[in-house]
Design a protein around this motif. Sequence first.
Motif, mmCIF file in Angstrom:
data_model
loop_
_atom_site.group_PDB
_atom_site.id
_atom_site.type_symbol
_atom_site.label_atom_id
_atom_site.label_comp_id
_atom_site.label_asym_id
_atom_site.label_seq_id
_atom_site.Cartn_x
_atom_site.Cartn_y
_atom_site.Cartn_z
ATOM 1 N N GLY A 1 -1.868 -13.838 -14.371
ATOM 2 C CA GLY A 1 -2.851 -12.832 -14.078
ATOM 3 C C GLY A 1 -3.757 -13.172 -12.917
ATOM 4 N N GLU A 2 -3.617 -14.329 -12.309
ATOM 5 C CA GLU A 2 -4.469 -14.728 -11.189
ATOM 6 C C GLU A 2 -3.874 -14.249 -9.868
ATOM 7 N N ILE A 3 -4.699 -13.704 -8.988
ATOM 8 C CA ILE A 3 -4.242 -13.259 -7.665
ATOM 9 C C ILE A 3 -4.163 -14.474 -6.748
ATOM 10 N N VAL A 4 -2.984 -14.692 -6.138
ATOM 11 C CA VAL A 4 -2.820 -15.819 -5.213
ATOM 12 C C VAL A 4 -2.668 -15.351 -3.774
ATOM 13 N N ALA A 5 -2.397 -14.078 -3.559
ATOM 14 C CA ALA A 5 -2.318 -13.498 -2.212
ATOM 15 C C ALA A 5 -2.548 -11.995 -2.349
ATOM 16 N N GLN A 6 -3.142 -11.425 -1.312
ATOM 17 C CA GLN A 6 -3.469 -10.007 -1.386
ATOM 18 C C GLN A 6 -3.556 -9.441 0.023
ATOM 19 N N ALA A 7 -3.193 -8.167 0.173
ATOM 20 C CA ALA A 7 -3.328 -7.464 1.449
ATOM 21 C C ALA A 7 -3.868 -6.072 1.152
ATOM 22 N N ASP A 8 -4.964 -5.720 1.774
ATOM 23 C CA ASP A 8 -5.580 -4.408 1.586
ATOM 24 C C ASP A 8 -5.770 -3.752 2.939
ATOM 25 N N ARG A 9 -5.374 -2.491 3.025
ATOM 26 C CA ARG A 9 -5.639 -1.715 4.239
ATOM 27 C C ARG A 9 -5.316 -0.255 3.988
ATOM 28 N N GLN A 10 -5.731 0.585 4.888
ATOM 29 C CA GLN A 10 -5.419 2.012 4.834
ATOM 30 C C GLN A 10 -3.909 2.185 5.061
ATOM 31 N N PRO A 11 -3.294 3.188 4.447
ATOM 32 C CA PRO A 11 -1.851 3.388 4.624
ATOM 33 C C PRO A 11 -1.449 3.502 6.096
ATOM 34 N N VAL A 12 -0.418 2.767 6.456
ATOM 35 C CA VAL A 12 0.152 2.735 7.808
ATOM 36 C C VAL A 12 -0.965 2.483 8.839
ATOM 37 N N HIS A 13 -1.789 1.488 8.547
ATOM 38 C CA HIS A 13 -2.881 1.092 9.451
ATOM 39 C C HIS A 13 -3.797 2.264 9.787
ATOM 40 N N GLY A 14 -4.007 3.161 8.831
ATOM 41 C CA GLY A 14 -4.888 4.302 9.029
ATOM 42 C C GLY A 14 -4.224 5.523 9.637
ATOM 43 N N LEU A 15 -2.932 5.453 9.934
ATOM 44 C CA LEU A 15 -2.233 6.569 10.572
ATOM 45 C C LEU A 15 -1.688 7.602 9.580
ATOM 46 N N ALA A 16 -1.743 7.293 8.284
ATOM 47 C CA ALA A 16 -1.219 8.218 7.271
ATOM 48 C C ALA A 16 -2.197 8.306 6.107
ATOM 49 N N PRO A 17 -3.359 8.933 6.309
ATOM 50 C CA PRO A 17 -4.346 9.031 5.226
ATOM 51 C C PRO A 17 -3.754 9.706 3.993
ATOM 52 N N SER A 18 -4.023 9.138 2.835
ATOM 53 C CA SER A 18 -3.417 9.656 1.607
ATOM 54 C C SER A 18 -3.880 11.073 1.266
ATOM 55 N N ASN A 19 -5.025 11.496 1.787
ATOM 56 C CA ASN A 19 -5.465 12.859 1.493
ATOM 57 C C ASN A 19 -4.611 13.909 2.210
ATOM 58 N N LEU A 20 -3.744 13.486 3.124
ATOM 59 C CA LEU A 20 -2.834 14.409 3.805
ATOM 60 C C LEU A 20 -1.429 14.400 3.198
ATOM 61 N N TRP A 21 -1.175 13.504 2.253
ATOM 62 C CA TRP A 21 0.139 13.417 1.641
ATOM 63 C C TRP A 21 0.439 14.673 0.842
ATOM 64 N N GLN A 22 1.710 15.046 0.851
ATOM 65 C CA GLN A 22 2.207 16.183 0.077
ATOM 66 C C GLN A 22 3.226 15.670 -0.945
ATOM 67 N N PRO A 23 3.393 16.401 -2.053
ATOM 68 C CA PRO A 23 4.419 15.984 -3.017
ATOM 69 C C PRO A 23 5.769 15.811 -2.314
ATOM 70 N N GLU A 24 6.469 14.791 -2.705
ATOM 71 C CA GLU A 24 7.792 14.444 -2.176
ATOM 72 C C GLU A 24 7.739 13.763 -0.803
ATOM 73 N N ASP A 25 6.551 13.577 -0.208
ATOM 74 C CA ASP A 25 6.451 12.812 1.039
ATOM 75 C C ASP A 25 6.889 11.379 0.784
#
Length: 80
Positions: A1-25
């Motif tokens: 349960g311990e995190i040993v590595a992690q990466a956080d960022r906006q989808p596709v380096h900010g080029l694909a905001p999730s609020n624009l996603w459509q079903p089946e994208d």
Amino acid sequence: GEIVAQADRQPVHGLAPSNLWQPEDIIRDRYQLKLPSDLPAGSYRITVGMYLRETGERLPTRADKSTENAILLTSFVQGQ
């Protein structure tokens, strides 16, 4: 349960905001995790999840069987 590595960022380096996603994208996004050089031997899991940036609250996912609000991508054994 311990995190040993992690990466956080906006989808596709900010080029694909999730609020624009459509079903089946399909959004392809590559991540690289740098594991610590002194990673102890053992079993590890790689999971993916999304959260609200403002609150840090994890978003639920239908595929989650663990109640962690994350999807298991793979697991591996290190140094055994």
